[in-house]
Motif scaffolding. Structure first.
Motif, PDB file in Angstrom:
ATOM      1  N   LEU A  96       0.827  -1.197   0.000  1.00 53.65           N
ATOM      2  CA  LEU A  96       0.000   0.000   0.000  1.00 53.65           C
ATOM      3  C   LEU A  96       0.863   1.249   0.000  1.00 53.65           C
ATOM      4  N   ASP A  97       0.263   2.367  -0.434  1.00 54.29           N
ATOM      5  CA  ASP A  97       0.950   3.646  -0.503  1.00 54.29           C
ATOM      6  C   ASP A  97       0.374   4.607   0.518  1.00 54.29           C
ATOM      7  N   TYR A  98       1.240   5.521   0.966  1.00 55.56           N
ATOM      8  CA  TYR A  98       0.769   6.563   1.875  1.00 55.56           C
ATOM      9  C   TYR A  98      -0.284   7.418   1.188  1.00 55.56           C
ATOM     10  N   ASP A  99      -1.377   7.678   1.897  1.00 57.92           N
ATOM     11  CA  ASP A  99      -2.453   8.518   1.370  1.00 57.92           C
ATOM     12  C   ASP A  99      -2.021   9.978   1.482  1.00 57.92           C
ATOM     13  N   ASP A 100      -1.480  10.537   0.387  1.00 59.59           N
ATOM     14  CA  ASP A 100      -0.907  11.880   0.450  1.00 59.59           C
ATOM     15  C   ASP A 100      -1.958  12.982   0.512  1.00 59.59           C
ATOM     16  N   ASP A 101      -3.229  12.617   0.504  1.00 60.92           N
ATOM     17  CA  ASP A 101      -4.277  13.605   0.731  1.00 60.92           C
ATOM     18  C   ASP A 101      -4.600  13.765   2.209  1.00 60.92           C
ATOM     19  N   ASP A 102      -3.809  13.118   3.051  1.00 60.60           N
ATOM     20  CA  ASP A 102      -4.099  13.113   4.482  1.00 60.60           C
ATOM     21  C   ASP A 102      -3.616  14.390   5.173  1.00 60.60           C
ATOM     22  N   HIS A 103      -2.745  15.153   4.519  1.00 58.86           N
ATOM     23  CA  HIS A 103      -2.258  16.432   5.044  1.00 58.86           C
ATOM     24  C   HIS A 103      -1.570  16.281   6.395  1.00 58.86           C
ATOM     25  N   ARG A 104      -0.754  15.241   6.514  1.00 57.83           N
ATOM     26  CA  ARG A 104       0.015  15.046   7.745  1.00 57.83           C
ATOM     27  C   ARG A 104       1.437  15.593   7.626  1.00 57.83           C
ATOM     28  N   GLY A 105       1.815  16.102   6.466  1.00 56.00           N
ATOM     29  CA  GLY A 105       3.156  16.631   6.292  1.00 56.00           C
ATOM     30  C   GLY A 105       4.149  15.641   5.718  1.00 56.00           C
ATOM     31  N   PHE A 106       3.722  14.427   5.428  1.00 59.88           N
ATOM     32  CA  PHE A 106       4.604  13.446   4.811  1.00 59.88           C
ATOM     33  C   PHE A 106       4.557  13.586   3.292  1.00 59.88           C
ATOM     34  N   VAL A 107       5.701  13.358   2.655  1.00 60.92           N
ATOM     35  CA  VAL A 107       5.781  13.453   1.205  1.00 60.92           C
ATOM     36  C   VAL A 107       5.272  12.179   0.548  1.00 60.92           C
ATOM     37  N   ASP A 108       5.749  11.052   0.992  1.00 55.22           N
ATOM     38  CA  ASP A 108       5.289   9.767   0.482  1.00 55.22           C
ATOM     39  C   ASP A 108       5.611   8.688   1.507  1.00 55.22           C
ATOM     40  N   GLY A 109       5.270   7.474   1.176  1.00 53.78           N
ATOM     41  CA  GLY A 109       5.510   6.359   2.083  1.00 53.78           C
ATOM     42  C   GLY A 109       4.970   5.077   1.494  1.00 53.78           C
ATOM     43  N   GLU A 110       5.276   3.988   2.155  1.00 48.58           N
ATOM     44  CA  GLU A 110       4.856   2.675   1.677  1.00 48.58           C
ATOM     45  C   GLU A 110       4.670   1.751   2.863  1.00 48.58           C
ATOM     46  N   LEU A 111       3.715   0.848   2.747  1.00 48.06           N
ATOM     47  CA  LEU A 111       3.483  -0.178   3.769  1.00 48.06           C
ATOM     48  C   LEU A 111       3.235  -1.490   3.045  1.00 48.06           C
ATOM     49  N   LYS A 112       4.027  -2.497   3.358  1.00 48.86           N
ATOM     50  CA  LYS A 112       3.854  -3.797   2.724  1.00 48.86           C
ATOM     51  C   LYS A 112       3.986  -4.888   3.771  1.00 48.86           C
ATOM     52  N   GLY A 113       3.477  -6.049   3.441  1.00 44.00           N
ATOM     53  CA  GLY A 113       3.545  -7.154   4.383  1.00 44.00           C
ATOM     54  C   GLY A 113       2.603  -8.266   3.972  1.00 44.00           C
ATOM     55  N   PHE A 114       2.271  -9.109   4.936  1.00 43.84           N
ATOM     56  CA  PHE A 114       1.380 -10.234   4.660  1.00 43.84           C
ATOM     57  C   PHE A 114       0.524 -10.505   5.882  1.00 43.84           C
ATOM     58  N   SER A 115      -0.566 -11.217   5.658  1.00 45.82           N
ATOM     59  CA  SER A 115      -1.440 -11.636   6.751  1.00 45.82           C
ATOM     60  C   SER A 115      -1.881 -13.070   6.514  1.00 45.82           C
ATOM     61  N   VAL A 116      -2.064 -13.798   7.612  1.00 51.57           N
ATOM     62  CA  VAL A 116      -2.559 -15.174   7.579  1.00 51.57           C
ATOM     63  C   VAL A 116      -3.724 -15.258   8.555  1.00 51.57           C
ATOM     64  N   ALA A 117      -4.864 -15.759   8.093  1.00 53.77           N
ATOM     65  CA  ALA A 117      -6.072 -15.784   8.922  1.00 53.77           C
ATOM     66  C   ALA A 117      -6.642 -17.190   9.023  1.00 53.77           C
ATOM     67  N   LEU A 118      -7.077 -17.550  10.218  1.00 55.70           N
ATOM     68  CA  LEU A 118      -7.837 -18.782  10.469  1.00 55.70           C
ATOM     69  C   LEU A 118      -9.256 -18.359  10.790  1.00 55.70           C
ATOM     70  N   THR A 119     -10.206 -18.764   9.933  1.00 54.03           N
ATOM     71  CA  THR A 119     -11.558 -18.226  10.030  1.00 54.03           C
ATOM     72  C   THR A 119     -12.631 -19.303   9.885  1.00 54.03           C
ATOM     73  N   PRO A 120     -13.421 -19.597  10.931  1.00 52.84           N
ATOM     74  CA  PRO A 120     -14.649 -20.361  10.758  1.00 52.84           C
ATOM     75  C   PRO A 120     -15.693 -19.492  10.044  1.00 52.84           C
TER      76      PRO A 120
END
Length: 217
Positions: A96-120
């Motif tokens: 995912l990418d940083y939401d630059d419309d958030d007006h927090r003062g950040f120029v850009d950013g990135e978040l990546k990773g994985f998830s594993v779920a056990l779900t009935p």
């Protein structure tokens, strides 16, 4: 968020009631089928770090991600019932990418990773009960379980050092969904209840709905 956690836990326990009642005639250790597919996420993940940033949103990109799921054969509550349940273990990757419309003062950013779920999953289904080369079915479902999430991110400010962070941990997950099967193909839409994972000073709130396309083996 504590209330959301309690709601998810209560839903998970509720989902296990019919499972426990069916143990006498259906083993919980049924052989699962494998589903391989791709998924498109919609929504965001919010990241917080003590003393540095709070509830910073990362939005889903246009890219699709691989999805691997093990799904047990469904158990129906009677020979004529459309109600049933199954359990699934699902793993996926996100970027995912940083939401630059958030007006927090950040120029850009990135978040990546994985998830594993056990779900009935509790469902109500129309059409054929089994997968085959001429079968088709569709169902609505509600699921609640536990997931492990790992996220690695960074945020950039103009003329400031890069902020790097990572987080991993367990949280509850819950969703409402609609799924259609044609032969061994499956398309699904899931609306996800936010899941929060706290790891020392980093907190991740996961709220990504998805559209997926997969093939069941």
């Amino acid at each position: 968020m504590k209330k959301k956690g309690c709601v998810c836990l209560g839903a998970a326990l509720f989902m296990l009631v019919p499972v426990a009642g069916a143990v006498a005639d259906e083993s919980l250790f049924r052989m699962p089928s494998l589903k391989l597919g791709v998924v498109k996420f919609s929504g965001n993940i919010e990241a917080s770090r003590d003393g540095q940033f709070s509830d910073v949103p990362f939005s889903s990109s246009m890219a699709v991600s691989p999805l691997v799921t093990l799904i047990q054969d469904p158990v129906y509550f009677s020979d004529t019932s459309r109600w049933g349940y199954h359990t699934e273990i699902s793993g996926g990757y996100f970027n995912l990418d940083y939401d630059d419309d958030d007006h927090r003062g950040f120029v850009d950013g990135e978040l990546k990773g994985f998830s594993v779920a056990l779900t009935p999953v509790l469902f109500y289904q129309w059409g054929d009960r089994e997968l085959c080369h001429s079968c088709k079915s569709w169902r609505v479902e509600a699921g609640a379980g536990v997931n492990y999430l790992y996220a690695d991110g960074e945020l950039n400010r103009r003329n400031d050092p890069k902020l790097s962070f990572d987080s991993s941990g367990f949280g509850f997950n819950a969703h409402l969904g609609a799924v259609a099967n044609y032969k061994q193909w499956e398309i699904g839409l899931r609306l996800v209840v936010p899941t929060k994972v706290d790891d020392d000073d980093v907190s991740i709130e996961h709220s990504l709905s998805s559209v997926s396309l997969g093939y069941r083996f």
